[in-house]
Design an enzyme around this catalytic site. Structure first.
Site, PDB file in Angstrom:
ATOM      1  N   PRO A  63       0.834  -1.213   0.000  1.00 17.50           N
ATOM      2  CA  PRO A  63       0.000   0.000   0.000  1.00 17.50           C
ATOM      3  C   PRO A  63       0.868   1.263   0.000  1.00 17.50           C
ATOM      4  O   PRO A  63       2.093   1.182  -0.123  1.00 17.50           O
ATOM      5  CB  PRO A  63      -0.762  -0.134   1.312  1.00 17.50           C
ATOM      6  CG  PRO A  63       0.203  -0.808   2.235  1.00 17.50           C
ATOM      7  CD  PRO A  63       1.095  -1.675   1.378  1.00 17.50           C
ATOM      8  N   TRP A  64       0.223   2.426   0.190  1.00 18.83           N
ATOM      9  CA  TRP A  64       0.931   3.698   0.025  1.00 18.83           C
ATOM     10  C   TRP A  64       1.403   4.331   1.335  1.00 18.83           C
ATOM     11  O   TRP A  64       2.023   5.401   1.313  1.00 18.83           O
ATOM     12  CB  TRP A  64       0.061   4.710  -0.737  1.00 18.83           C
ATOM     13  CG  TRP A  64      -1.373   4.782  -0.294  1.00 18.83           C
ATOM     14  CD1 TRP A  64      -2.445   4.221  -0.931  1.00 18.83           C
ATOM     15  CD2 TRP A  64      -1.904   5.420   0.873  1.00 18.83           C
ATOM     16  NE1 TRP A  64      -3.607   4.467  -0.233  1.00 18.83           N
ATOM     17  CE2 TRP A  64      -3.307   5.209   0.884  1.00 18.83           C
ATOM     18  CE3 TRP A  64      -1.346   6.153   1.925  1.00 18.83           C
ATOM     19  CZ2 TRP A  64      -4.146   5.692   1.882  1.00 18.83           C
ATOM     20  CZ3 TRP A  64      -2.183   6.634   2.928  1.00 18.83           C
ATOM     21  CH2 TRP A  64      -3.564   6.407   2.897  1.00 18.83           C
ATOM     22  N   ASN A  65       1.093   3.742   2.484  1.00 14.58           N
ATOM     23  CA  ASN A  65       1.410   4.467   3.725  1.00 14.58           C
ATOM     24  C   ASN A  65       2.863   4.314   4.173  1.00 14.58           C
ATOM     25  O   ASN A  65       3.443   5.246   4.719  1.00 14.58           O
ATOM     26  CB  ASN A  65       0.433   4.082   4.842  1.00 14.58           C
ATOM     27  CG  ASN A  65       0.447   2.612   5.164  1.00 14.58           C
ATOM     28  OD1 ASN A  65       0.841   1.792   4.339  1.00 14.58           O
ATOM     29  ND2 ASN A  65       0.020   2.268   6.352  1.00 14.58           N
TER      30      ASN A  65
ATOM     31  N   LYS B 148       4.851  -5.295  -6.479  1.00 14.44           N
ATOM     32  CA  LYS B 148       4.114  -4.157  -7.055  1.00 14.44           C
ATOM     33  C   LYS B 148       3.761  -3.165  -5.952  1.00 14.44           C
ATOM     34  O   LYS B 148       2.998  -3.485  -5.042  1.00 14.44           O
ATOM     35  CB  LYS B 148       2.815  -4.621  -7.727  1.00 14.44           C
ATOM     36  CG  LYS B 148       2.129  -3.450  -8.441  1.00 14.44           C
ATOM     37  CD  LYS B 148       0.673  -3.739  -8.796  1.00 14.44           C
ATOM     38  CE  LYS B 148      -0.294  -3.318  -7.736  1.00 14.44           C
ATOM     39  NZ  LYS B 148      -0.400  -1.863  -7.524  1.00 14.44           N
ATOM     40  N   PRO B 149       4.273  -1.933  -6.020  1.00 19.96           N
ATOM     41  CA  PRO B 149       3.875  -0.912  -5.050  1.00 19.96           C
ATOM     42  C   PRO B 149       2.534  -0.286  -5.423  1.00 19.96           C
ATOM     43  O   PRO B 149       1.998  -0.523  -6.503  1.00 19.96           O
ATOM     44  CB  PRO B 149       4.993   0.126  -5.172  1.00 19.96           C
ATOM     45  CG  PRO B 149       5.476   0.005  -6.586  1.00 19.96           C
ATOM     46  CD  PRO B 149       5.285  -1.445  -6.978  1.00 19.96           C
ATOM     47  N   SER B 150       2.021   0.545  -4.525  1.00 17.08           N
ATOM     48  CA  SER B 150       0.792   1.293  -4.800  1.00 17.08           C
ATOM     49  C   SER B 150       1.043   2.321  -5.903  1.00 17.08           C
ATOM     50  O   SER B 150       2.102   2.944  -5.946  1.00 17.08           O
ATOM     51  CB  SER B 150       0.338   2.028  -3.531  1.00 17.08           C
ATOM     52  OG  SER B 150      -0.602   3.023  -3.866  1.00 17.08           O
TER      53      SER B 150
ATOM     54  N   SER C  59      -6.013  -2.806   2.004  1.00 17.54           N
ATOM     55  CA  SER C  59      -7.328  -2.703   2.644  1.00 17.54           C
ATOM     56  C   SER C  59      -8.008  -4.071   2.742  1.00 17.54           C
ATOM     57  O   SER C  59      -7.715  -4.983   1.960  1.00 17.54           O
ATOM     58  CB  SER C  59      -8.206  -1.755   1.822  1.00 17.54           C
ATOM     59  OG  SER C  59      -8.366  -2.285   0.524  1.00 17.54           O
TER      60      SER C  59
ATOM     61  N   GLU D 219      -2.200  -8.867   5.161  1.00 13.47           N
ATOM     62  CA  GLU D 219      -2.105  -7.907   6.280  1.00 13.47           C
ATOM     63  C   GLU D 219      -3.045  -6.761   5.923  1.00 13.47           C
ATOM     64  O   GLU D 219      -2.752  -5.972   5.030  1.00 13.47           O
ATOM     65  CB  GLU D 219      -0.669  -7.399   6.441  1.00 13.47           C
ATOM     66  CG  GLU D 219       0.318  -8.459   6.889  1.00 13.47           C
ATOM     67  CD  GLU D 219       0.159  -8.866   8.347  1.00 13.47           C
ATOM     68  OE1 GLU D 219      -0.669  -8.273   9.068  1.00 13.47           O
ATOM     69  OE2 GLU D 219       0.853  -9.804   8.768  1.00 13.47           O
TER      70      GLU D 219
ATOM     71  N   CYS E 274      -1.872   1.064   9.714  1.00  8.71           N
ATOM     72  CA  CYS E 274      -2.841  -0.004  10.010  1.00  8.71           C
ATOM     73  C   CYS E 274      -3.015  -0.168  11.509  1.00  8.71           C
ATOM     74  O   CYS E 274      -4.136  -0.326  11.998  1.00  8.71           O
ATOM     75  CB  CYS E 274      -2.375  -1.315   9.378  1.00  8.71           C
ATOM     76  SG  CYS E 274      -0.698  -1.769   9.847  1.00  8.71           S
TER      77      CYS E 274
HETATM   78  P1  NAD Z   1      -5.519  -0.860  -1.166  1.00  8.17           P
HETATM   79  O1  NAD Z   1      -6.061  -2.181  -0.735  1.00  8.17           O
HETATM   80  O2  NAD Z   1      -6.382   0.050  -1.925  1.00  8.17           O
HETATM   81  O3  NAD Z   1      -4.231  -1.085  -2.089  1.00  8.17           O
HETATM   82  C1  NAD Z   1      -3.109  -1.820  -1.650  1.00  8.17           C
HETATM   83  C2  NAD Z   1      -2.390  -2.412  -2.845  1.00  8.17           C
HETATM   84  O4  NAD Z   1      -3.220  -3.395  -3.455  1.00  8.17           O
HETATM   85  C3  NAD Z   1      -2.082  -1.401  -3.958  1.00  8.17           C
HETATM   86  O5  NAD Z   1      -0.826  -1.742  -4.507  1.00  8.17           O
HETATM   87  C4  NAD Z   1      -3.205  -1.630  -4.956  1.00  8.17           C
HETATM   88  O6  NAD Z   1      -2.872  -1.261  -6.274  1.00  8.17           O
HETATM   89  C5  NAD Z   1      -3.410  -3.134  -4.835  1.00  8.17           C
HETATM   90  N1  NAD Z   1      -4.760  -3.615  -5.133  1.00  8.17           N
HETATM   91  C6  NAD Z   1      -5.959  -2.984  -4.961  1.00  8.17           C
HETATM   92  N2  NAD Z   1      -6.979  -3.805  -5.308  1.00  8.17           N
HETATM   93  C7  NAD Z   1      -6.424  -4.989  -5.669  1.00  8.17           C
HETATM   94  C8  NAD Z   1      -6.957  -6.248  -6.103  1.00  8.17           C
HETATM   95  N3  NAD Z   1      -8.270  -6.458  -6.238  1.00  8.17           N
HETATM   96  N4  NAD Z   1      -6.086  -7.249  -6.377  1.00  8.17           N
HETATM   97  C9  NAD Z   1      -4.753  -7.074  -6.217  1.00  8.17           C
HETATM   98  N5  NAD Z   1      -4.191  -5.905  -5.840  1.00  8.17           N
HETATM   99  C10 NAD Z   1      -5.019  -4.870  -5.556  1.00  8.17           C
HETATM  100  O7  NAD Z   1      -4.940  -0.221   0.171  1.00  8.17           O
HETATM  101  P2  NAD Z   1      -4.287   1.231   0.374  1.00  8.17           P
HETATM  102  O8  NAD Z   1      -5.375   2.238   0.336  1.00  8.17           O
HETATM  103  O9  NAD Z   1      -3.114   1.351  -0.543  1.00  8.17           O
HETATM  104  O10 NAD Z   1      -3.682   1.089   1.858  1.00  8.17           O
HETATM  105  C11 NAD Z   1      -4.400   1.381   3.011  1.00  8.17           C
HETATM  106  C12 NAD Z   1      -4.887   0.108   3.681  1.00  8.17           C
HETATM  107  O11 NAD Z   1      -3.786  -0.766   3.950  1.00  8.17           O
HETATM  108  C13 NAD Z   1      -5.525   0.379   5.027  1.00  8.17           C
HETATM  109  O12 NAD Z   1      -6.714  -0.381   5.161  1.00  8.17           O
HETATM  110  C14 NAD Z   1      -4.495  -0.129   6.029  1.00  8.17           C
HETATM  111  O13 NAD Z   1      -5.005  -0.505   7.274  1.00  8.17           O
HETATM  112  C15 NAD Z   1      -3.891  -1.270   5.283  1.00  8.17           C
HETATM  113  N6  NAD Z   1      -2.569  -1.600   5.826  1.00  8.17           N
HETATM  114  C16 NAD Z   1      -2.422  -2.741   6.562  1.00  8.17           C
HETATM  115  C17 NAD Z   1      -1.186  -3.050   7.136  1.00  8.17           C
HETATM  116  C18 NAD Z   1      -0.991  -4.310   7.971  1.00  8.17           C
HETATM  117  O14 NAD Z   1       0.155  -4.717   8.182  1.00  8.17           O
HETATM  118  N7  NAD Z   1      -2.035  -4.946   8.460  1.00  8.17           N
HETATM  119  C19 NAD Z   1      -0.106  -2.193   6.958  1.00  8.17           C
HETATM  120  C20 NAD Z   1      -0.301  -1.025   6.202  1.00  8.17           C
HETATM  121  C21 NAD Z   1      -1.540  -0.744   5.641  1.00  8.17           C
END
Ligand code: NAD
Length: 465
Positions: free
Chosen positions: A140-142, A165-167, A217, A238, A272
């Site tokens: 993800p992007w955080n 693959k990054p965000s 997410s 995660e 998260c």
């Molecule tokens: P996101 O789920 O929108 O995207 C995360 C990544 O997944 C991106 O690289 C995105 O391009 C990819 N992606 C999106 N949909 C997909 C799909 N259907 N199949 C495969 N890849 C896909 O999340 P975000 O908005 O980038 O990040 C924020 C979320 O991440 C928050 O909910 C946060 O709690 C969670 N997070 C969890 C942890 C942990 O360790 N539990 C750590 C950091 C962030």
């Protein structure tokens, strides 16, 4: 110009897309868009590299140590890219990069044991661990760099190869990381591709990929699980959290408030495992809220490139919109905005650190993951009630209990339905402790020896006497 890392080479994408600086809303750079054919090339390169990499355990340990050194040597470049595309203050971005270096070094030091299930006159039974194959890692992007390190280091240490693959919001630092690490790794061992959610979907359904390690997410995590199920691909997920901090009646509010504040507002609340709800006993509630609001008003919010900045912007426009919407909803549903509550006038994605009281448990700011700088604080009279409210959530990532009597807090810990319970602290994440989400916060585990074993599969070898 940022490039993809495929098969040990730096290559342009099939197209390009713009990456924005959240502090200004202006372009931070452009990123290569990886085509489906380039993803296939990356997976093929990883599969070819796997053949030799899985056999050479000493080389893997040395390579991970070298990766750690390379990250440290390039810390300034990586940290500046993180601040530029993600928004956090430069000092914190530097800490993220140094953390990634520490994770590589720690993971290099681990070994994967062969266990003996039985050794007697009839038979010796060994339980060994094999690498899985090509691991698809999606971040993800955080925390773009350290969360990538949490995946790359254990995957490679165990003998797998990686396609990462990054965000699309924060690809630049990760692409640079991929480029930097190539000199420590044989061609094809680490491939970094780049693109949006569609590329993520292509990874999770790719027949050449045997395991998906996903951080993001809960909504996307469920799609990943469905996609991986079609081919019984292994998964680690995660996902989101809605961590509660339970504050008992015996604390000194002034001494714990700074720790609670920064566990909620670090990285502009976009973590998260940040504190996302506070339940404080009615005896300490007014003083604690007063202290949290005082700190919130004193925080210097601004562009992360400025040395005085303590809190940066939200990382992207959709996330800012979400926080605005949740705070408006809280206001409409009887919330009292103690401080903050609005955007800060700027072309960037800034929102004032916000403390809200007076909310019921079904108001969205309490019930959902806000992932932003707006903290709901609730008062309780009975600790069992506070624990029930904390557990009344689909999430189960982590939580904390705060008390002057450590033992009292420790005894309450098993009642919290979450993967990690912190006592008088929150979010003290270290490489040797596992992170695992219960309920909708995930499946599987990262970090420590447990996270390393999650990058392997068991093989039982039975040898007759
Ligand atoms: P996101 O789920 O929108 O995207 C995360 C990544 O997944 C991106 O690289 C995105 O391009 C990819 N992606 C999106 N949909 C997909 C799909 N259907 N199949 C495969 N890849 C896909 O999340 P975000 O908005 O980038 O990040 C924020 C979320 O991440 C928050 O909910 C946060 O709690 C969670 N997070 C969890 C942890 C942990 O360790 N539990 C750590 C950091 C962030």
């Amino acid at each position: 110009m940022a490039t993809l890392s495929i098969g040990g080479r730096q290559v342009s994408g099939a197209g390009e897309f713009e990456v924005l600086n959240p502090a200004t809303g202006q372009a931070a750079g452009s990123a290569p868009e990886c085509s489906r054919a380039q993803l296939d090339e990356a997976v093929d390169a990883a599969a070819r590299a796997f053949v030799a990499w899985k056999r050479d355990e000493p080389a893997r340990r040395a390579a991970l140590e070298q990766c750690s050194d390379l990250i440290k040597a390039n810390a300034e470049t990586l940290a500046r890219l993180i601040t530029l595309e993600q928004g956090k203050p430069l000092a914190k971005a530097t800490r993220e990069v140094m953390g990634a270096a520490a994770w590589f070094r720690y993971t290099a030091s681990l070994t994967i044991p062969t266990e003996v299930a039985r050794d007697d006159a009839q038979m010796r039974i060994e339980v060994r661990r094999r690498p899985i194959g090509v691991v698809g890692a999606i971040t993800p992007w955080n925390y773009p760099v350290i969360l990538a390190a949490w995946k790359i280091a254990p995957a490679l240490r165990a003998g797998n190869t990686v396609v990462l693959k990054p965000s699309p919001f924060t690809p630049l630092a990760t692409l640079k990381l991929g480029e930097i690490l190539q000199s420590a790794l044989p061609a094809g061992v680490l491939n970094v591709v780049c693109g949006g959610d569609e590329l993520g979907k292509a990874i999770t359904s790719h027949p050449g990929i045997r395991k998906i390690s996903f951080t993001g997410s809960t909504c996307a995590g469920k799609h990943v699980a469905q996609s991986a199920a079609a081919d019984l691909r292994r998964i680690t997920l995660e996902l989101g959290g809605n961590d509660a901090a339970i504050v008992l009646d015996d604390v000194d509010p002034a001494s714990i408030a700074p720790k609670i504040f920064w566990a909620a507002f670090d990285n502009t609340g976009q973590i998260c495992a940040a504190i996302k709800r506070v339940y404080a006993h009615e005896r300490v509630f007014p003083d604690l809220v007063g202290e949290l609001a005082r700190i919130a008003r004193s925080v210097r919010v601004g562009d992360g490139m400025f040395p005085e900045t303590e809190m940066g912007p939200l990382s992207n426009a959709p996330q800012l919109e979400r926080v605005v919407e949740l705070v408006e909803d809280a206001r409409r549903n009887g919330g009292e905005i103690v401080t903050g509550g609005a955007r800060i006038e700027s072309p960037g994605y800034f929102f004032a650190p916000t403390i809200v009281t007076g909310l019921g448990s079904h108001v969205r700011l309490v019930a959902e993951e806000q992932f932003g700088p707006a903290l709901p604080c609730m008062s309780y009279s009975d600790v069992d009630e506070a624990i029930a409210l904390a557990n009344d959530s689909p999430f189960g990532l982590s939580g904390s209990i705060w008390s002057a009597d450590t033992q009292r807090a420790v005894e309450l810990a098993p009642q919290l339905e979450c993967g990690t319970v912190w006592i008088n602290q929150h979010m003290t994440i270290v490489p040797d402790a596992p992170i695992s989400g219960l309920k909708s916060s995930g499946i599987g585990v990262e970090n420590g020896p447990w996270g390393l074993l999650a990058m392997t599969e068991m093989q039982t070898v039975e040898i007759p006497r």
